[in-house]
Write a protein that holds these residues in place. Structure first.
Motif, PDB file in Angstrom:
ATOM      1  N   HIS A 151     -12.796 -48.079 -28.629  1.00 18.83           N
ATOM      2  CA  HIS A 151     -12.063 -47.187 -29.528  1.00 18.83           C
ATOM      3  C   HIS A 151     -11.305 -47.988 -30.590  1.00 18.83           C
ATOM      4  O   HIS A 151     -11.506 -47.782 -31.796  1.00 18.83           O
ATOM      5  CB  HIS A 151     -11.094 -46.324 -28.708  1.00 18.83           C
ATOM      6  N   HIS A 179     -11.796 -48.583 -34.842  1.00 17.04           N
ATOM      7  CA  HIS A 179     -10.775 -48.597 -35.911  1.00 17.04           C
ATOM      8  C   HIS A 179     -10.836 -49.935 -36.650  1.00 17.04           C
ATOM      9  O   HIS A 179     -10.755 -49.993 -37.874  1.00 17.04           O
ATOM     10  CB  HIS A 179      -9.375 -48.425 -35.318  1.00 17.04           C
ATOM     11  N   GLU A 216     -10.238 -41.885 -37.225  1.00 22.70           N
ATOM     12  CA  GLU A 216     -10.507 -41.557 -35.821  1.00 22.70           C
ATOM     13  C   GLU A 216     -12.004 -41.333 -35.580  1.00 22.70           C
ATOM     14  O   GLU A 216     -12.511 -41.568 -34.485  1.00 22.70           O
ATOM     15  CB  GLU A 216      -9.677 -40.328 -35.425  1.00 22.70           C
ATOM     16  N   SER A 231     -13.369 -44.709 -34.609  1.00 21.10           N
ATOM     17  CA  SER A 231     -13.043 -45.153 -33.251  1.00 21.10           C
ATOM     18  C   SER A 231     -13.813 -44.333 -32.224  1.00 21.10           C
ATOM     19  O   SER A 231     -14.356 -44.863 -31.262  1.00 21.10           O
ATOM     20  CB  SER A 231     -11.539 -45.055 -33.015  1.00 21.10           C
TER      21      SER A 231
HETATM   22 ZN    ZN Z   1      -7.618 -43.765 -32.441  1.00 22.43          ZN
END
Ligand code: ZN
Length: 510
Positions: free
Chosen positions: A274, A278, A305, A308
């Protein structure tokens, strides 16, 4: 005192150079904030607060310098600048940032900052004692201050309610009405899918996967995976903190953190993927050329987001990924994972189980947690929900959507930090991330037909190249909605995510 009208050709250069100065200062804030979470001894906290406050003031002064306003106007009059797609997009976004920054009176900015630091302390206390009454006055204050902030911004021309002005800070151009339109079918679908999962047999062999692995081995495993994804460790780091995060300080310096416990090796890989997603976005933004300018920045929290979530869910929770990664896991972690199959770990990574805590939720139920928060904070800003009634409504909704009886407010409405920090309008961006990532993933499949085979071989170069070209490299040239249409041919919709979740549940539960 008046300043001379800037010469047209020089205005753009002067403007971008002023913004670079502000960005350099801002990057110091980012580095100090990273240090605070990873390295700083506890005794350094008061000095760090002073350092960060000093820098925040300097950044704000630079960003609201009236000279910037003059230079923007000069650029807008310059047909050479405005005739160029990239530069005119830059000027448009610089104007947006400048107006947002100058619309709030300093007194309100100060009050918001104070309320968020004191509110956070009250929230920590309230959460540890599971006592909502301790946090209630601060929640009330947060709602009042956010309403005042929204009034200063004004309802945007594309919006219809004060909440839209707050949302615009995190997901520009998105509105509450449009969000509700996208969320409604997703909510109905998810509630039904959760019922279906509850009626199915639990996937086999899952418990054995959660075995103890020495933390140093786990770190090595995530590093190997992130390297394969294409995260550049010459321009980035992976360290340890209480809560995982990614901090993109600037060109050439992107910091990731993760947290570890011996039995949570699978969870730590998810959070490494995740934060790595990013980080890959931050490394792919054209910061070398546009540092401090919108063209070098992320579009929105939702798009951030989406990056990620894609590496975490579409990739690192897929069966194909584990067909490759299980070999890496055995190579690095040895005996404890030697007897595991790719299929077994795949199932363990995709168990669906309603739970109280958002950050621990699986891919399917996660969005129900978000929709609940979106509806309730929107109602508080509209004045339809009084903060004192929050726990009751929260618990009712958890029962209705997830079938859970919330035992205490610590595991209910006191669990998240966002409202204590004064952030209202933020939560929905988590689900936007899931929605964008599913929609981008489908579009990418058309461009890379053998993508699944590549993932099975641990090859991620074509995926990253596609993301660089279509998403990372464009900075803020487009709004999130425009980017979505350009990349996928359609506006943001709930169907791609529903298809993704349905297929996932099917492959794990049958
Ligand atoms: Zn995040």
């Amino acid at each position: 005192m008046t300043t001379a009208t800037p010469a047209k050709t020089k205005a753009y250069e002067e403007l971008t150079s002023l913004l670079r100065d502000a960005a350099v200062l801002h990057s110091m804030q980012a580095t100090l904030a990273w240090d605070q979470e990873t390295m700083m001894p506890p005794g350094g906290a008061p000095l760090r607060a002073e350092q960060l406050e000093t820098l925040a003031g300097m950044v704000h002064t630079k960003k609201t310098d009236p000279r910037i306003g003059e230079l923007i106007a000069a650029c807008e009059d310059d047909s050479e600048v405005m005739g160029d797609a990239r530069r005119s997009a830059n000027v448009r976004e610089i104007r947006r940032d400048y107006e947002l920054a100058t619309k709030l009176p300093g007194s309100l900015v100060g009050e918001l900052a104070r309320a968020s630091s004191l509110g956070m302390e009250a929230w920590k206390d309230a959460r540890s004692k599971s006592d909502f009454a301790i946090f209630l006055p601060w929640l009330q204050k947060t709602v009042d201050l956010n309403r005042r902030k929204a009034e200063c911004y004004g309802v945007p021309s594309w919006g219809a309610e004060l909440y839209d002005a707050l949302m615009d800070e995190y997901e520009p151009k998105m509105t509450a009405a449009r969000t509700q339109e996208i969320f409604r079918p997703l909510r109905e679908f998810t509630v039904k899918l959760v019922e279906r999962v509850k009626a199915s047999k639990a996937p086999a062999g899952v418990d054995e996967v959660h075995t103890a692995i020495p933390i140093e081995k786990q770190k090595e495993f995530s590093r190997r995976v992130l390297e394969a994804f294409g995260f550049d460790f010459r321009c980035g780091r992976l360290d340890e903190s209480a809560h995982p995060f990614c901090e993109g300080a600037g060109p050439g310096d992107v910091r990731l953190t993760n947290r570890y416990s011996e039995k949570a090796w699978l969870d730590q890989l998810s959070s490494a993927s995740h934060e790595g997603g990013h980080g890959l976005y931050e490394q792919g933004l054209p910061k070398a050329e546009y540092f401090g300018q919108p063209l070098g920045d992320a579009i929105s929290l939702g798009i951030h987001e989406s990056q990620s979530r894609m590496w975490e869910n579409q990739i690192a929770r897929s069966r194909g990924f584990w067909e490759w990664a299980i070999g890496v896991a055995k190579d690095v972690m040895g005996a404890p994972v030697a007897g595991m199959s790719a299929d077994q770990v795949f199932r363990a990574a995709n168990v669906v189980e309603p739970s109280f805590i958002r950050v621990e939720a699986d891919e399917v139920t996660y969005n129900l947690h978000i929709m609940l928060r979106f509806d309730l904070e929107r109602a508080m800003i509209a004045g339809d929900l009084k903060p004192k009634d929050l726990p009751g409504i929260w618990n009712e909704r958890m029962k209705k959507d997830l079938g859970l009886t919330v035992p205490d407010d610590r595991r209910g409405c006191l669990q998240d930090v966002h409202w204590s920090m004064g952030a209202i309008g933020y939560f929905a961006t988590y689900t936007f991330g899931n929605l964008y990532s599913a929609q981008f993933w489908e579009a990418m499949a058309r461009a890379i037909p053998d993508r699944d085979d590549q993932i099975r071989r641990g090859e991620f170069g074509a995926i990253l190249a596609w993301l660089r070209e279509h998403i990372h490299g464009v900075g803020r040239q487009y709004s999130a909605g425009e980017l979505c249409e350009r990349v996928t041919g359609k506006p943001l919709a709930s169907e791609p995510l529903m298809r993704h979740l349905e297929a996932k549940v099917e492959s794990v539960y049958g």
